[in-house]
Scaffold this motif. Sequence first.
Motif, mmCIF file in Angstrom:
data_model
loop_
_atom_site.group_PDB
_atom_site.id
_atom_site.type_symbol
_atom_site.label_atom_id
_atom_site.label_comp_id
_atom_site.label_asym_id
_atom_site.label_seq_id
_atom_site.Cartn_x
_atom_site.Cartn_y
_atom_site.Cartn_z
ATOM 1 N N THR A 90 28.887 -17.075 4.045
ATOM 2 C CA THR A 90 27.862 -16.084 3.688
ATOM 3 C C THR A 90 26.587 -16.210 4.487
ATOM 4 O O THR A 90 25.714 -15.361 4.357
ATOM 5 N N VAL A 123 25.631 -13.154 6.852
ATOM 6 C CA VAL A 123 25.330 -11.963 6.072
ATOM 7 C C VAL A 123 23.978 -12.102 5.391
ATOM 8 O O VAL A 123 23.169 -11.170 5.357
ATOM 9 N N ALA A 124 23.706 -13.299 4.835
ATOM 10 C CA ALA A 124 22.432 -13.515 4.163
ATOM 11 C C ALA A 124 21.259 -13.427 5.136
ATOM 12 O O ALA A 124 20.189 -12.914 4.799
ATOM 13 N N SER A 162 20.883 -9.502 5.948
ATOM 14 C CA SER A 162 20.923 -8.514 4.883
ATOM 15 C C SER A 162 19.585 -7.799 4.707
ATOM 16 O O SER A 162 18.517 -8.421 4.665
ATOM 17 N N PHE A 187 18.709 -6.487 2.047
ATOM 18 C CA PHE A 187 18.240 -6.750 0.696
ATOM 19 C C PHE A 187 17.406 -8.024 0.614
ATOM 20 O O PHE A 187 16.854 -8.336 -0.446
ATOM 21 N N LEU A 247 23.101 -1.763 6.464
ATOM 22 C CA LEU A 247 22.757 -2.797 5.498
ATOM 23 C C LEU A 247 22.213 -4.068 6.140
ATOM 24 O O LEU A 247 22.090 -5.088 5.471
ATOM 25 N N SER A 248 21.883 -4.012 7.417
ATOM 26 C CA SER A 248 21.357 -5.200 8.094
ATOM 27 C C SER A 248 19.998 -4.899 8.701
ATOM 28 O O SER A 248 19.548 -3.748 8.731
#
Length: 443
Positions: free
Chosen positions: A138, A141-142, A145, A147, A227-228
């Motif tokens: 992960t 992605v983290a 991200s 988000f 989403l990045s």
Amino acid sequence: ADRRTALLAAFLLGCSHWAARSGRTGWDAVLLVALQLAALACLAKARRFRTLPPALAGGGLLGASLYTYVAARLAVLQAVVWLAWEAFAARRRRAAGDDLPAGPPRALAQLALCVGGMVAVAGPFLLRLWLLRPELLTVRVAELSVFARHGAGEPWLTLGRNLLGHLLMFHVRGGAYARDALPGFPMLDPITGALLLAGLVVVALAGDWRRRLLLSWPLVMVLGGVLSTSGEGPPFPYRVSSLAPWSCLVAALGGVALWDAATGSFAATPRRRLLARGIAAVALAAVVVINGWALLVAWPADPGTRRAFGTTPTRVGRWLAVHRAGRPTLILRGALRPPALPAGYPYAAANRTDFFREGDAVAAVQLAAGLYRAHPARALAPLLPGGDVDFATALPGALAAPTLLVMAPERAAEATRRFAVAARWELRDDGKGPLVTILLAQP
């Protein structure tokens, strides 16, 4: 699709500056796209001929793609979403009374075999990673991200900018990072872009599995960019590189549909058919010329390209190949920085530096200088002292022999105070600004 569409799609992709640029960089997304295309071809064959073995093969190819680039997870998701959509569509047709020999059970079997093939190929790798280094599953992605962004209106403001950037990248404004794009230039040439719009109409009017494939493909794969986040700003052509073959395939559908419409209406007039062929030939030639200009003329001339691709080590290495004459050479820290961007360059924020690490830059100098041709084993340890072309964090206290010192121009004064300098050379960035100073220092 038919052979005409396939040939036109292959032609457009083969000419695409987008696909050529990512291909010549040769990073992990290139193999991902190849494996994804092969997997979708297998799955399309399974749907078209209502067979099961190609679905298993497609799953295996998707499993292999998980060994490449993090966006491969989206490729797996897209295939699962599409096959699940197929099963749902088959169930609706069966409920409507259609007599389908390949109804929901066959569609679900294809989905299960695809997932099974993917798990069989990728399972050992993912299991080992989960047992030994679970954080690696992960971490990337983290890091990327959207988000993870905080502040007023976040992450929704960034999501909106990302979505708009990726919608506009085909026809209006491409990526700003010179590694992945000609900064600001659309990812499709005007001809392919126009055919893409026509192809979207063809896809919208289709009513079978092809439409579901060609809709789920971009809607899922674009999430790698939407989403990045990154300092280069949206769009992120590398993260959505599988949209290049998708756009060329849809453009080919549009091109063939336009050709059929034109030649059908002109069928009674041979002269007009000849005119249609001439227009098509000119359009295809324009595709070659525009993409060739973007890739081979405008891209190398762009200041962001010279900065992002680390041209300084190559310039230094080529100079040493001619002038070193066997003398030991020291490359001082900071000497191989990328050339400065001109004032007012609009894409400066996305091209702040190159992507060379220090050891990579030194190795590039040694390679361009011809050192590895004479001593191949030197390539195994580019940073270890070898008495040839070496790296130094600071000026040495003394020299054992006449030595070439490669340094940033602002450090030349310090070197001339410490050593007797027999010769001095200045390498410049395309004749505009100082790049590197090279001194022949005496013991």
